[in-house]
Design a protein around this motif. Structure first.
Motif, PDB file in Angstrom:
ATOM      1  N   VAL A   1      13.921   5.986  13.769  1.00  0.00           N
ATOM      2  CA  VAL A   1      12.715   5.519  13.079  1.00  0.00           C
ATOM      3  C   VAL A   1      13.086   5.249  11.626  1.00  0.00           C
ATOM      4  N   LEU A   2      12.718   4.081  11.155  1.00  0.00           N
ATOM      5  CA  LEU A   2      13.002   3.680   9.780  1.00  0.00           C
ATOM      6  C   LEU A   2      12.054   4.373   8.813  1.00  0.00           C
ATOM      7  N   LEU A   3      12.595   4.943   7.742  1.00  0.00           N
ATOM      8  CA  LEU A   3      11.787   5.423   6.616  1.00  0.00           C
ATOM      9  C   LEU A   3      12.083   4.496   5.450  1.00  0.00           C
ATOM     10  N   THR A   4      11.087   3.752   5.048  1.00  0.00           N
ATOM     11  CA  THR A   4      11.198   2.816   3.944  1.00  0.00           C
ATOM     12  C   THR A   4      10.014   3.035   3.023  1.00  0.00           C
ATOM     13  N   GLY A   5       9.935   2.275   1.966  1.00  0.00           N
ATOM     14  CA  GLY A   5       8.801   2.427   1.070  1.00  0.00           C
ATOM     15  C   GLY A   5       8.979   1.657  -0.205  1.00  0.00           C
ATOM     16  N   GLY A   6       8.117   1.992  -1.142  1.00  0.00           N
ATOM     17  CA  GLY A   6       8.189   1.293  -2.403  1.00  0.00           C
ATOM     18  C   GLY A   6       7.362   1.967  -3.464  1.00  0.00           C
ATOM     19  N   GLY A   7       7.558   1.479  -4.680  1.00  0.00           N
ATOM     20  CA  GLY A   7       6.852   2.012  -5.829  1.00  0.00           C
ATOM     21  C   GLY A   7       7.751   1.982  -7.044  1.00  0.00           C
ATOM     22  N   ILE A   8       7.421   2.820  -8.001  1.00  0.00           N
ATOM     23  CA  ILE A   8       8.189   2.914  -9.235  1.00  0.00           C
ATOM     24  C   ILE A   8       9.322   3.916  -9.000  1.00  0.00           C
TER      25      ILE A   8
ATOM     26  N   GLU B   1       9.400 -10.418   2.377  1.00  0.00           N
ATOM     27  CA  GLU B   1      10.693  -9.729   2.328  1.00  0.00           C
ATOM     28  C   GLU B   1      10.598  -8.359   2.998  1.00  0.00           C
ATOM     29  N   ILE B   2       9.510  -7.659   2.743  1.00  0.00           N
ATOM     30  CA  ILE B   2       9.300  -6.330   3.341  1.00  0.00           C
ATOM     31  C   ILE B   2       9.140  -6.452   4.853  1.00  0.00           C
ATOM     32  N   ALA B   3       8.305  -7.385   5.294  1.00  0.00           N
ATOM     33  CA  ALA B   3       8.088  -7.584   6.732  1.00  0.00           C
ATOM     34  C   ALA B   3       9.386  -7.982   7.428  1.00  0.00           C
ATOM     35  N   ASP B   4      10.154  -8.881   6.818  1.00  0.00           N
ATOM     36  CA  ASP B   4      11.424  -9.310   7.415  1.00  0.00           C
ATOM     37  C   ASP B   4      12.409  -8.147   7.525  1.00  0.00           C
ATOM     38  N   TYR B   5      12.455  -7.299   6.494  1.00  0.00           N
ATOM     39  CA  TYR B   5      13.359  -6.143   6.535  1.00  0.00           C
ATOM     40  C   TYR B   5      12.984  -5.198   7.676  1.00  0.00           C
ATOM     41  N   ILE B   6      11.700  -4.863   7.769  1.00  0.00           N
ATOM     42  CA  ILE B   6      11.252  -3.953   8.829  1.00  0.00           C
ATOM     43  C   ILE B   6      11.531  -4.567  10.203  1.00  0.00           C
ATOM     44  N   ASP B   7      11.263  -5.850  10.339  1.00  0.00           N
ATOM     45  CA  ASP B   7      11.499  -6.538  11.603  1.00  0.00           C
ATOM     46  C   ASP B   7      12.976  -6.489  11.991  1.00  0.00           C
ATOM     47  N   SER B   8      13.860  -6.864  11.068  1.00  0.00           N
ATOM     48  CA  SER B   8      15.288  -6.907  11.418  1.00  0.00           C
ATOM     49  C   SER B   8      15.854  -5.511  11.653  1.00  0.00           C
ATOM     50  N   TRP B   9      15.475  -4.522  10.835  1.00  0.00           N
ATOM     51  CA  TRP B   9      15.977  -3.150  11.021  1.00  0.00           C
ATOM     52  C   TRP B   9      15.520  -2.615  12.370  1.00  0.00           C
ATOM     53  N   THR B  10      14.255  -2.820  12.665  1.00  0.00           N
ATOM     54  CA  THR B  10      13.687  -2.269  13.896  1.00  0.00           C
ATOM     55  C   THR B  10      14.331  -2.895  15.125  1.00  0.00           C
ATOM     56  N   ARG B  11      14.496  -4.185  15.110  1.00  0.00           N
ATOM     57  CA  ARG B  11      15.083  -4.854  16.272  1.00  0.00           C
ATOM     58  C   ARG B  11      16.549  -4.473  16.463  1.00  0.00           C
TER      59      ARG B  11
ATOM     60  N   LEU C   1      20.687   9.820   1.504  1.00  0.00           N
ATOM     61  CA  LEU C   1      20.025  10.762   2.416  1.00  0.00           C
ATOM     62  C   LEU C   1      19.615  10.100   3.736  1.00  0.00           C
ATOM     63  N   GLY C   2      19.644   8.774   3.758  1.00  0.00           N
ATOM     64  CA  GLY C   2      19.253   8.066   4.972  1.00  0.00           C
ATOM     65  C   GLY C   2      17.960   7.286   4.868  1.00  0.00           C
ATOM     66  N   VAL C   3      17.372   7.245   3.680  1.00  0.00           N
ATOM     67  CA  VAL C   3      16.164   6.453   3.482  1.00  0.00           C
ATOM     68  C   VAL C   3      16.556   4.978   3.518  1.00  0.00           C
ATOM     69  N   GLY C   4      15.719   4.166   4.145  1.00  0.00           N
ATOM     70  CA  GLY C   4      15.968   2.727   4.204  1.00  0.00           C
ATOM     71  C   GLY C   4      15.686   2.068   2.865  1.00  0.00           C
ATOM     72  N   LYS C   5      15.738   0.763   2.862  1.00  0.00           N
ATOM     73  CA  LYS C   5      15.541  -0.011   1.636  1.00  0.00           C
ATOM     74  C   LYS C   5      14.209   0.331   0.976  1.00  0.00           C
ATOM     75  N   LEU C   6      14.237   0.440  -0.341  1.00  0.00           N
ATOM     76  CA  LEU C   6      13.044   0.731  -1.134  1.00  0.00           C
ATOM     77  C   LEU C   6      12.715  -0.492  -1.983  1.00  0.00           C
ATOM     78  N   PHE C   7      11.437  -0.793  -2.083  1.00  0.00           N
ATOM     79  CA  PHE C   7      10.997  -2.021  -2.719  1.00  0.00           C
ATOM     80  C   PHE C   7      10.207  -1.744  -4.000  1.00  0.00           C
ATOM     81  N   PRO C   8      10.574  -2.412  -5.099  1.00  0.00           N
ATOM     82  CA  PRO C   8       9.831  -2.238  -6.346  1.00  0.00           C
ATOM     83  C   PRO C   8       8.525  -3.047  -6.331  1.00  0.00           C
ATOM     84  N   PRO C   9       7.601  -2.726  -7.225  1.00  0.00           N
ATOM     85  CA  PRO C   9       6.380  -3.527  -7.334  1.00  0.00           C
ATOM     86  C   PRO C   9       6.740  -4.997  -7.565  1.00  0.00           C
ATOM     87  N   GLY C  10       5.971  -5.879  -6.980  1.00  0.00           N
ATOM     88  CA  GLY C  10       6.204  -7.304  -7.140  1.00  0.00           C
ATOM     89  C   GLY C  10       7.057  -7.921  -6.052  1.00  0.00           C
TER      90      GLY C  10
END
Length: 139
Positions: free
Chosen positions: A91-98, A124-134, A110-119
């Motif tokens: 299961v992917l753990l991803t996220g975003g924020g400051i 890009e987020i949807a594509d990342y989740i899609d490709s990682w999951t598949r 630690l194994g956390v997936g890609k993290l996304f900054p504001p903006g």
């Protein structure tokens, strides 16, 4: 994005702790739905345990945590540890924020997936989740 012969990707979007700003999480949840994913939004003030238990119960492919409170170095390690304890290695753990770059590097280790900054563009987020999951999950 979604093959009609396959189930949609299931994503749990969560806000952990006392961070009361959820507009970004709601925007991401909406964008992921628009991309054909099934989204479970947990709402505000969740604990890491609540997030992982909900992810297990909902049989999600990915967990996305929105965090603006500065508690990312507590929240993400706790969630990833709970996920490992529950055998949620696929299961992917991803996220975003400051999140400063140096902290991102520690979280990636630690194994956390890609993290996304504001903006970040929601596509890009949807594509990342899609490709990682598949790549990592069975469909």
């Amino acid at each position: 994005m979604v093959n009609p012969n396959q189930r949609p990707i299931r994503v749990l979007v969560a806000k952990v702790g006392l961070d009361g700003h959820d507009r970004g999480a709601k925007v991401i949840a909406s964008a992921l739905r628009d991309a054909g994913m099934e989204v479970i939004y947990t709402g505000l003030r969740q604990t890491p345990e609540m997030v992982v238990n909900a992810a297990l119960q909902e049989d999600v492919d990915a967990i996305g945590v929105s965090i603006l409170s500065g508690a990312h170095m507590t929240v993400f390690p706790k969630i990833i540890a709970l996920m490992k304890d529950k055998g949620m290695d696929d299961v992917l753990l991803t996220g975003g924020g400051i999140i400063p770059d140096a902290d991102m590097k520690e979280l990636y280790a630690l194994g956390v997936g890609k993290l996304f900054p504001p903006g970040t563009h929601t596509r890009e987020i949807a594509d990342y989740i899609d490709s990682w999951t598949r790549e990592h999950r069975e469909f």
